[in-house]
Enzyme design. Structure first.
Site, mmCIF file in Angstrom:
data_model
loop_
_atom_site.group_PDB
_atom_site.id
_atom_site.type_symbol
_atom_site.label_atom_id
_atom_site.label_comp_id
_atom_site.label_asym_id
_atom_site.label_seq_id
_atom_site.Cartn_x
_atom_site.Cartn_y
_atom_site.Cartn_z
ATOM 1 N N GLY A 65 12.511 46.331 31.500
ATOM 2 C CA GLY A 65 13.504 46.834 32.456
ATOM 3 C C GLY A 65 14.114 45.668 33.217
ATOM 4 O O GLY A 65 14.477 45.780 34.391
ATOM 5 N N ALA A 69 16.883 44.168 33.214
ATOM 6 C CA ALA A 69 18.259 44.203 33.715
ATOM 7 C C ALA A 69 18.396 45.136 34.922
ATOM 8 O O ALA A 69 19.488 45.292 35.459
ATOM 9 C CB ALA A 69 19.209 44.635 32.599
ATOM 10 N N ALA A 117 13.745 44.282 38.867
ATOM 11 C CA ALA A 117 13.612 42.992 38.180
ATOM 12 C C ALA A 117 14.501 41.938 38.836
ATOM 13 O O ALA A 117 14.134 40.756 38.911
ATOM 14 C CB ALA A 117 13.959 43.136 36.702
ATOM 15 N N ARG A 129 15.226 59.476 36.269
ATOM 16 C CA ARG A 129 15.485 60.912 36.318
ATOM 17 C C ARG A 129 16.976 61.137 36.529
ATOM 18 O O ARG A 129 17.568 60.592 37.459
ATOM 19 C CB ARG A 129 14.704 61.507 37.484
ATOM 20 C CG ARG A 129 14.680 63.014 37.446
ATOM 21 C CD ARG A 129 13.748 63.530 38.527
ATOM 22 N NE ARG A 129 13.420 64.915 38.267
ATOM 23 C CZ ARG A 129 12.270 65.456 38.619
ATOM 24 N NH1 ARG A 129 11.362 64.743 39.206
ATOM 25 N NH2 ARG A 129 12.030 66.720 38.375
ATOM 26 N N ARG A 136 11.158 67.838 35.298
ATOM 27 C CA ARG A 136 10.067 66.866 35.318
ATOM 28 C C ARG A 136 9.492 66.651 33.910
ATOM 29 O O ARG A 136 9.168 65.554 33.508
ATOM 30 C CB ARG A 136 8.979 67.370 36.262
ATOM 31 C CG ARG A 136 8.113 66.299 36.870
ATOM 32 C CD ARG A 136 7.050 66.930 37.737
ATOM 33 N NE ARG A 136 6.072 67.640 36.928
ATOM 34 C CZ ARG A 136 4.974 67.078 36.422
ATOM 35 N NH1 ARG A 136 4.696 65.822 36.677
ATOM 36 N NH2 ARG A 136 4.140 67.772 35.683
ATOM 37 N N ASN A 172 9.691 59.373 28.839
ATOM 38 C CA ASN A 172 8.892 58.192 29.155
ATOM 39 C C ASN A 172 7.676 58.040 28.255
ATOM 40 O O ASN A 172 7.288 56.928 27.915
ATOM 41 C CB ASN A 172 8.509 58.187 30.627
ATOM 42 C CG ASN A 172 9.647 57.640 31.451
ATOM 43 O OD1 ASN A 172 10.075 56.510 31.242
ATOM 44 N ND2 ASN A 172 10.195 58.445 32.339
ATOM 45 N N ASP A 230 2.868 51.618 48.135
ATOM 46 C CA ASP A 230 2.375 52.657 49.040
ATOM 47 C C ASP A 230 1.380 52.061 50.040
ATOM 48 O O ASP A 230 1.387 52.392 51.228
ATOM 49 C CB ASP A 230 1.695 53.771 48.223
ATOM 50 C CG ASP A 230 2.593 54.263 47.101
ATOM 51 O OD1 ASP A 230 3.632 54.852 47.397
ATOM 52 O OD2 ASP A 230 2.260 54.018 45.925
ATOM 53 N N ARG A 271 3.252 50.139 52.553
ATOM 54 C CA ARG A 271 3.929 51.071 53.459
ATOM 55 C C ARG A 271 2.952 51.601 54.508
ATOM 56 O O ARG A 271 3.291 51.728 55.693
ATOM 57 C CB ARG A 271 4.501 52.250 52.668
ATOM 58 C CG ARG A 271 5.743 51.908 51.857
ATOM 59 C CD ARG A 271 6.054 52.994 50.842
ATOM 60 N NE ARG A 271 7.312 52.768 50.151
ATOM 61 C CZ ARG A 271 7.671 53.388 49.034
ATOM 62 N NH1 ARG A 271 6.847 54.274 48.463
ATOM 63 N NH2 ARG A 271 8.834 53.144 48.479
ATOM 64 N N HIS A 286 0.714 57.781 42.280
ATOM 65 C CA HIS A 286 1.891 57.239 42.972
ATOM 66 C C HIS A 286 2.950 58.345 43.002
ATOM 67 O O HIS A 286 3.888 58.365 42.221
ATOM 68 C CB HIS A 286 2.427 55.998 42.244
ATOM 69 C CG HIS A 286 3.786 55.598 42.756
ATOM 70 N ND1 HIS A 286 3.989 55.108 44.022
ATOM 71 C CD2 HIS A 286 5.013 55.655 42.191
ATOM 72 C CE1 HIS A 286 5.280 54.887 44.208
ATOM 73 N NE2 HIS A 286 5.921 55.215 43.113
HETATM 74 P P1 NAX Z 1 16.666 50.584 37.202
HETATM 75 O O1 NAX Z 1 17.196 51.843 36.627
HETATM 76 O O2 NAX Z 1 17.554 49.734 38.068
HETATM 77 O O3 NAX Z 1 16.156 49.648 36.006
HETATM 78 C C1 NAX Z 1 15.399 50.121 34.951
HETATM 79 C C2 NAX Z 1 15.727 49.291 33.735
HETATM 80 O O4 NAX Z 1 14.875 49.712 32.679
HETATM 81 C C3 NAX Z 1 17.170 49.466 33.246
HETATM 82 O O5 NAX Z 1 17.784 48.200 33.094
HETATM 83 C C4 NAX Z 1 16.986 50.165 31.907
HETATM 84 O O6 NAX Z 1 17.983 49.821 30.951
HETATM 85 C C5 NAX Z 1 15.607 49.660 31.493
HETATM 86 N N1 NAX Z 1 14.981 50.443 30.431
HETATM 87 C C6 NAX Z 1 15.075 51.770 30.168
HETATM 88 N N2 NAX Z 1 14.405 52.073 29.058
HETATM 89 C C7 NAX Z 1 13.848 50.927 28.608
HETATM 90 C C8 NAX Z 1 13.057 50.608 27.483
HETATM 91 N N3 NAX Z 1 12.699 51.538 26.592
HETATM 92 N N4 NAX Z 1 12.671 49.327 27.321
HETATM 93 C C9 NAX Z 1 13.055 48.371 28.191
HETATM 94 N N5 NAX Z 1 13.824 48.618 29.267
HETATM 95 C C10 NAX Z 1 14.215 49.884 29.464
HETATM 96 O O7 NAX Z 1 15.327 50.973 37.946
HETATM 97 P P2 NAX Z 1 14.495 50.165 39.039
HETATM 98 O O8 NAX Z 1 15.009 50.505 40.377
HETATM 99 O O9 NAX Z 1 14.416 48.738 38.631
HETATM 100 O O10 NAX Z 1 13.081 50.874 38.897
HETATM 101 C C11 NAX Z 1 12.296 50.750 37.733
HETATM 102 C C12 NAX Z 1 11.180 51.767 37.708
HETATM 103 O O11 NAX Z 1 10.281 51.549 38.772
HETATM 104 C C13 NAX Z 1 11.653 53.220 37.866
HETATM 105 O O12 NAX Z 1 10.955 54.016 36.927
HETATM 106 C C14 NAX Z 1 11.213 53.573 39.272
HETATM 107 O O13 NAX Z 1 11.003 54.957 39.422
HETATM 108 C C15 NAX Z 1 9.940 52.789 39.367
HETATM 109 N N6 NAX Z 1 9.397 52.540 40.709
HETATM 110 C C16 NAX Z 1 8.060 52.532 40.860
HETATM 111 C C17 NAX Z 1 7.433 52.208 42.043
HETATM 112 C C18 NAX Z 1 5.953 52.177 42.168
HETATM 113 O O14 NAX Z 1 5.491 51.941 43.275
HETATM 114 N N7 NAX Z 1 5.162 52.405 41.139
HETATM 115 C C19 NAX Z 1 8.233 51.912 43.251
HETATM 116 C C20 NAX Z 1 9.632 51.507 42.949
HETATM 117 C C21 NAX Z 1 10.288 52.258 41.825
HETATM 118 O O15 NAX Z 1 10.766 53.496 42.313
#
Ligand code: NAX
Length: 332
Positions: free
Chosen positions: A11, A13, A17, A92, A98, A105, A159, A162, A187
């Site tokens: 992810g 891009a 990241a 989402r 859900r 995923n 978390d 936070r 989470h």
């Molecule tokens: P973004 O949507 O900005 O970035 C996600 C990136 O993943 C995109 O560039 C997309 O093209 C890429 N992607 C999608 N499918 C892929 C695959 N099969 N292989 C490689 N890359 C792929 O999301 P972002 O804000 O960076 O968040 C990333 C993830 O973190 C989300 O699922 C979000 O829900 C999760 N989070 C988890 C947190 C935690 O505490 N565990 C907190 C922060 C965040 O909400």
């Protein structure tokens, strides 16, 4: 300078990241003397965006970065990696159930698990961030059976941070004076932020959080709810999910795994349960974790009263349901 380690970010891009790459490359996580080869995985349509990120990494010109490899190919991404940060996931979308999100995923994490198993070093340290983080980690580990179970973790450090932040702001002290909070479970909004064993330093004196705050009602209700719903509150305000704080939490998680925690201190991490505290074995559950010489161990013998038992059971129940739905989705 030590020989390079290979670190993959999926992810790459995306918005987390974008904040994460600089911190990893600056040496804050693995040490200023640890050189790094960075593997950046995203999907094919994002390869152009990824090129922009690479230009920026080049322009910051950090001495420990030996090479940056952008890719949309899982073999290239996971080949010989020492550390794997799974940030990418299917977001989402409006109108998505859900279950649809889970099944999208599950497909991603199944495929990446198989590739990780085949191409990564067996010692690879894994952190899953992409949501639903615990269940994605469960699926990843399920499809990477040759990698030791203790190498799989998911992120609940945001978390955890936070919770520290809320206690600190209530007492008007610095968050680094708040110790040993715990995030139990998923989470998600069923997580249990627990400060029953936490201490703070107020006016130079160490005391328990309950004694310092003197408001059990706030600690058991409002505090818990603020932490559980903090992610949603950030989205409501920013129209985007937490990114800067998520990247910082990822770095905290990996730095502590690499460098260890102090004696008598712990952090929160989702790990594969060994049955501790009556949690189903194999579930990816957030626990208080102590780290020494790169080894994670679940802190034992913390007393659970009726209230905490009930809170923990609730989040466990949700995780069992998610896991069962995910396993059904992999077989369909
Ligand atoms: P973004 O949507 O900005 O970035 C996600 C990136 O993943 C995109 O560039 C997309 O093209 C890429 N992607 C999608 N499918 C892929 C695959 N099969 N292989 C490689 N890359 C792929 O999301 P972002 O804000 O960076 O968040 C990333 C993830 O973190 C989300 O699922 C979000 O829900 C999760 N989070 C988890 C947190 C935690 O505490 N565990 C907190 C922060 C965040 O909400």
């Amino acid at each position: 300078v030590k020989d390079p380690i290979r670190v993959v970010i999926t992810g790459a891009a995306g918005q987390i990241a974008y904040s994460l790459v600089y911190q990893i490359c600056s040496g804050e996580v693995f040490g200023k003397d640890q050189s790094i080869i960075l593997h950046l995985l995203d999907i094919t349509p994002m390869m152009g965006v990824l090129q922009g990120l690479i230009m920026e990494v080049e322009d910051i010109s950090l001495p420990i970065v030996k090479n940056v490899i952008p890719t949309d190919n899982e073999e290239t991404a996971f080949k010989d990696v020492d550390v794997a940060l799974f940030v990418g996931a299917m977001p989402r979308k409006e109108g998505m159930e859900r279950k649809d999100l889970l099944s999208a995923n599950v497909k991603i994490f199944k495929s990446q698990g198989i590739a990780l198993d085949k191409f990564a070093k067996k010692s690879v340290k894994v952190l899953v961030v992409g949501n639903p983080a615990n269940t994605n980690c469960y699926i990843l580990a399920h499809y990477a059976p040759s990698i030791p179970r203790e190498n799989f973790t998911c992120l609940t450090r945001l978390d955890h941070n936070r919770a520290k932040g809320q206690i600190a702001s209530r007492l008007k002290i610095s968050p680094d004076l708040v110790k040993n909070v715990i995030i139990w479970g998923n989470h998600s909004s069923t997580q249990f932020p627990d400060v029953r064993f936490s201490t703070v330093v107020v006016n130079g004196k160490e005391t328990s959080v309950y004694e310092a705050i003197q408001n059990d009602n706030w600690l058991k209700n409002e505090f818990v709810s603020i932490v559980q719903k903090r992610g949603a509150a950030v989205i409501a305000a920013r129209k985007l999910s937490s990114a800067m704080s998520a990247a910082k939490a990822i770095c905290d998680h990996m730095r502590d795994w690499w460098q260890g925690t102090k004696d008598n201190e712990w952090v929160s991490m989702g790990v594969i349960s060994d049955g501790s505290y009556g949690i189903e074995k194999g579930l990816v559950f957030s626990y208080p974790i102590h780290i020494k010489n790169g080894k994670l161990s679940i802190v034992q013998d913390l007393k659970l009263d009726d209230w905490s038992r009930e809170m923990i059971d609730k989040t466990q129940k949700e995780l069992i349901e998610e896991k069962n739905d995910a396993l059904t989705a992999t077989s369909s």
